[in-house]
Design a protein around this motif. Structure first.
Motif, PDB file in Angstrom:
ATOM      1  N   GLN A 178       4.131  14.206  -8.885  1.00  0.00           N
ATOM      2  CA  GLN A 178       4.621  13.313  -7.842  1.00  0.00           C
ATOM      3  C   GLN A 178       4.790  14.110  -6.556  1.00  0.00           C
ATOM      4  OE1 GLN A 178       5.214   9.950  -8.031  1.00  0.00           O
ATOM      5  NE2 GLN A 178       4.367   9.994 -10.092  1.00  0.00           N
ATOM      6  N   GLY A 179       4.377  13.491  -5.453  1.00  0.00           N
ATOM      7  CA  GLY A 179       4.437  14.204  -4.185  1.00  0.00           C
ATOM      8  C   GLY A 179       5.609  13.820  -3.304  1.00  0.00           C
ATOM      9  N   SER A 180       6.231  12.663  -3.563  1.00  0.00           N
ATOM     10  CA  SER A 180       7.310  12.227  -2.686  1.00  0.00           C
ATOM     11  C   SER A 180       8.197  11.218  -3.402  1.00  0.00           C
ATOM     12  CB  SER A 180       6.744  11.602  -1.406  1.00  0.00           C
ATOM     13  OG  SER A 180       7.755  10.980  -0.651  1.00  0.00           O
ATOM     14  N   ILE A 181       9.481  11.225  -3.073  1.00  0.00           N
ATOM     15  CA  ILE A 181      10.381  10.225  -3.664  1.00  0.00           C
ATOM     16  C   ILE A 181      10.219   8.863  -2.985  1.00  0.00           C
ATOM     17  CG2 ILE A 181      12.080  11.958  -4.334  1.00  0.00           C
ATOM     18  CD1 ILE A 181      13.736  11.146  -1.910  1.00  0.00           C
ATOM     19  N   ARG A 182       9.409   8.837  -1.909  1.00  0.00           N
ATOM     20  CA  ARG A 182       9.173   7.567  -1.215  1.00  0.00           C
ATOM     21  C   ARG A 182       7.916   6.851  -1.709  1.00  0.00           C
ATOM     22  NH1 ARG A 182       9.515   9.104   5.006  1.00  0.00           N
ATOM     23  NH2 ARG A 182       8.030  10.663   4.302  1.00  0.00           N
ATOM     24  N   ALA A 183       7.262   7.439  -2.694  1.00  0.00           N
ATOM     25  CA  ALA A 183       6.043   6.838  -3.234  1.00  0.00           C
ATOM     26  C   ALA A 183       6.366   5.521  -3.946  1.00  0.00           C
ATOM     27  CB  ALA A 183       5.370   7.806  -4.196  1.00  0.00           C
ATOM     28  N   PRO A 184       5.442   4.591  -4.008  1.00  0.00           N
ATOM     29  CA  PRO A 184       5.692   3.290  -4.650  1.00  0.00           C
ATOM     30  C   PRO A 184       6.120   3.394  -6.109  1.00  0.00           C
ATOM     31  CG  PRO A 184       3.697   3.194  -3.338  1.00  0.00           C
ATOM     32  CD  PRO A 184       4.118   4.628  -3.355  1.00  0.00           C
ATOM     33  N   LEU A 185       5.731   4.465  -6.813  1.00  0.00           N
ATOM     34  CA  LEU A 185       6.101   4.592  -8.221  1.00  0.00           C
ATOM     35  C   LEU A 185       7.542   5.057  -8.403  1.00  0.00           C
ATOM     36  CD1 LEU A 185       2.880   6.242  -9.695  1.00  0.00           C
ATOM     37  CD2 LEU A 185       3.611   3.874  -9.893  1.00  0.00           C
ATOM     38  N   GLN A 186       8.146   5.551  -7.341  1.00  0.00           N
ATOM     39  CA  GLN A 186       9.510   6.059  -7.428  1.00  0.00           C
ATOM     40  C   GLN A 186      10.539   4.954  -7.160  1.00  0.00           C
ATOM     41  OE1 GLN A 186      10.413   9.204  -8.277  1.00  0.00           O
ATOM     42  NE2 GLN A 186       8.259   9.686  -8.638  1.00  0.00           N
ATOM     43  N   ARG A 187      11.725   5.129  -7.731  1.00  0.00           N
ATOM     44  CA  ARG A 187      12.809   4.187  -7.478  1.00  0.00           C
ATOM     45  C   ARG A 187      13.192   4.226  -5.995  1.00  0.00           C
ATOM     46  NH1 ARG A 187      18.616   4.507  -8.095  1.00  0.00           N
ATOM     47  NH2 ARG A 187      19.494   2.469  -8.670  1.00  0.00           N
ATOM     48  N   HIS A 188      13.342   3.060  -5.402  1.00  0.00           N
ATOM     49  CA  HIS A 188      13.636   2.919  -3.974  1.00  0.00           C
ATOM     50  C   HIS A 188      12.483   3.394  -3.099  1.00  0.00           C
ATOM     51  CE1 HIS A 188      17.618   1.737  -5.047  1.00  0.00           C
ATOM     52  NE2 HIS A 188      17.994   2.947  -5.454  1.00  0.00           N
ATOM     53  N   GLY A 189      11.320   3.506  -3.687  1.00  0.00           N
ATOM     54  CA  GLY A 189      10.160   3.904  -2.899  1.00  0.00           C
ATOM     55  C   GLY A 189       9.581   2.724  -2.122  1.00  0.00           C
ATOM     56  N   GLY A 190       8.548   3.016  -1.348  1.00  0.00           N
ATOM     57  CA  GLY A 190       7.905   1.967  -0.552  1.00  0.00           C
ATOM     58  C   GLY A 190       7.117   0.992  -1.420  1.00  0.00           C
ATOM     59  N   GLY A 240       5.809   4.955   4.257  1.00  0.00           N
ATOM     60  CA  GLY A 240       6.067   5.645   5.507  1.00  0.00           C
ATOM     61  C   GLY A 240       7.265   5.086   6.249  1.00  0.00           C
ATOM     62  N   GLU A 241       7.814   3.971   5.775  1.00  0.00           N
ATOM     63  CA  GLU A 241       8.914   3.317   6.488  1.00  0.00           C
ATOM     64  C   GLU A 241      10.255   3.400   5.756  1.00  0.00           C
ATOM     65  OE1 GLU A 241       6.467  -0.262   8.744  1.00  0.00           O
ATOM     66  OE2 GLU A 241       7.030  -0.504   6.641  1.00  0.00           O
ATOM     67  N   VAL A 242      10.231   3.651   4.452  1.00  0.00           N
ATOM     68  CA  VAL A 242      11.496   3.735   3.723  1.00  0.00           C
ATOM     69  C   VAL A 242      12.168   5.067   4.018  1.00  0.00           C
ATOM     70  CG1 VAL A 242      10.753   2.198   1.867  1.00  0.00           C
ATOM     71  CG2 VAL A 242      10.352   4.648   1.680  1.00  0.00           C
TER      72      VAL A 242
END
Length: 223
Positions: free
Chosen positions: A76-88, A56-58
């Motif tokens: 995948q629901g968001s590029i900010r998810a922990p599994l994504q590159r540069h994710g949270g 929620g902060e990246v």
């Protein structure tokens, strides 16, 4: 009962002696207590400022990175998810305090225990004055007459500015004022060298602290 320790000059001559009270320098060493106090002291020194950003902060869009179906990949629901590159980061560290509650009586008892241990091994020394004028070479020589071991703790009075300036650059010596003496610094030092002024002030201060703690206990009991 008191313990006598010789007071030496910077030249190595015995100029007198001082009585070390047995209630400070000859008490039973409680190893578990010392361990608890030292761990608490080291924990309190930690900054506790480590911080990572969660999803929620990246920075990044909330858009799905690809279609839900038809790609053969896991949804995948968001590029900010922990599994994504540069994710949270999931469950990352957040700012916190590492302080542990340590009563004053425990801190005082731990210090007395480690000082007593050093005294029983004849590793507490007293010098009348380190130097009269600022000179690092003479100051180191005056302190090193007592021990050639690696780590030496030098306890000074707050008024001994000349000695402090002379020894502050010595790599193998740790300087501390008498009212900040603690169990950890004594424990990691091989020998402790007090100046005469510092040890007299330390003994006086310890007696005042013991009296204050006793009065607090009496107030708690009466209440």
């Amino acid at each position: 009962m008191s313990l006598k320790v010789d007071i030496k000059s910077a030249a190595g001559k015995v100029t007198g002696s001082i009585d070390l009270p047995s209630e400070i320098f000859d008490v039973q060493t409680n190893v578990p207590l010392i361990h608890q106090v030292v761990v608490a002291q080291l924990a309190a020194a930690r900054a506790g400022t480590a911080k990572t950003k969660n999803r929620g902060e990246v920075s990044g869009s909330g858009k799905k990175p690809f279609n839900q179906k038809g790609t053969g990949r896991a949804r995948q629901g968001s590029i900010r998810a922990p599994l994504q590159r540069h994710g949270g980061v999931s469950h990352g560290p957040v700012p916190r305090s590492y302080d542990q509650r340590t009563p004053k009586k425990m801190i005082a008892a731990a210090l007395k225990g480690v000082l007593s241990d050093r005294q029983r091994e004849d590793r507490i020394h007293v010098i009348d004055a380190v130097v009269e004028s600022p000179t690092t070479k003479a100051a180191i020589s005056a302190v090193r007459q007592f021990s050639d071991r690696k780590n030496v703790l030098v306890v000074l009075a707050r008024t001994e500015d000349t000695a402090w300036r002379s020894l502050r650059n010595a790599d193998d010596m740790h300087l501390i004022v008498n009212d900040q003496l603690n169990a950890y610094d004594v424990l990691v030092s091989d020998d402790i060298v007090f100046t005469e002024t510092a040890i007299r002030e330390f003994i006086t201060g310890s007696n005042k602290s013991a009296t204050a703690v006793a009065r607090e206990s009496e107030v708690e009991v009466s209440a």
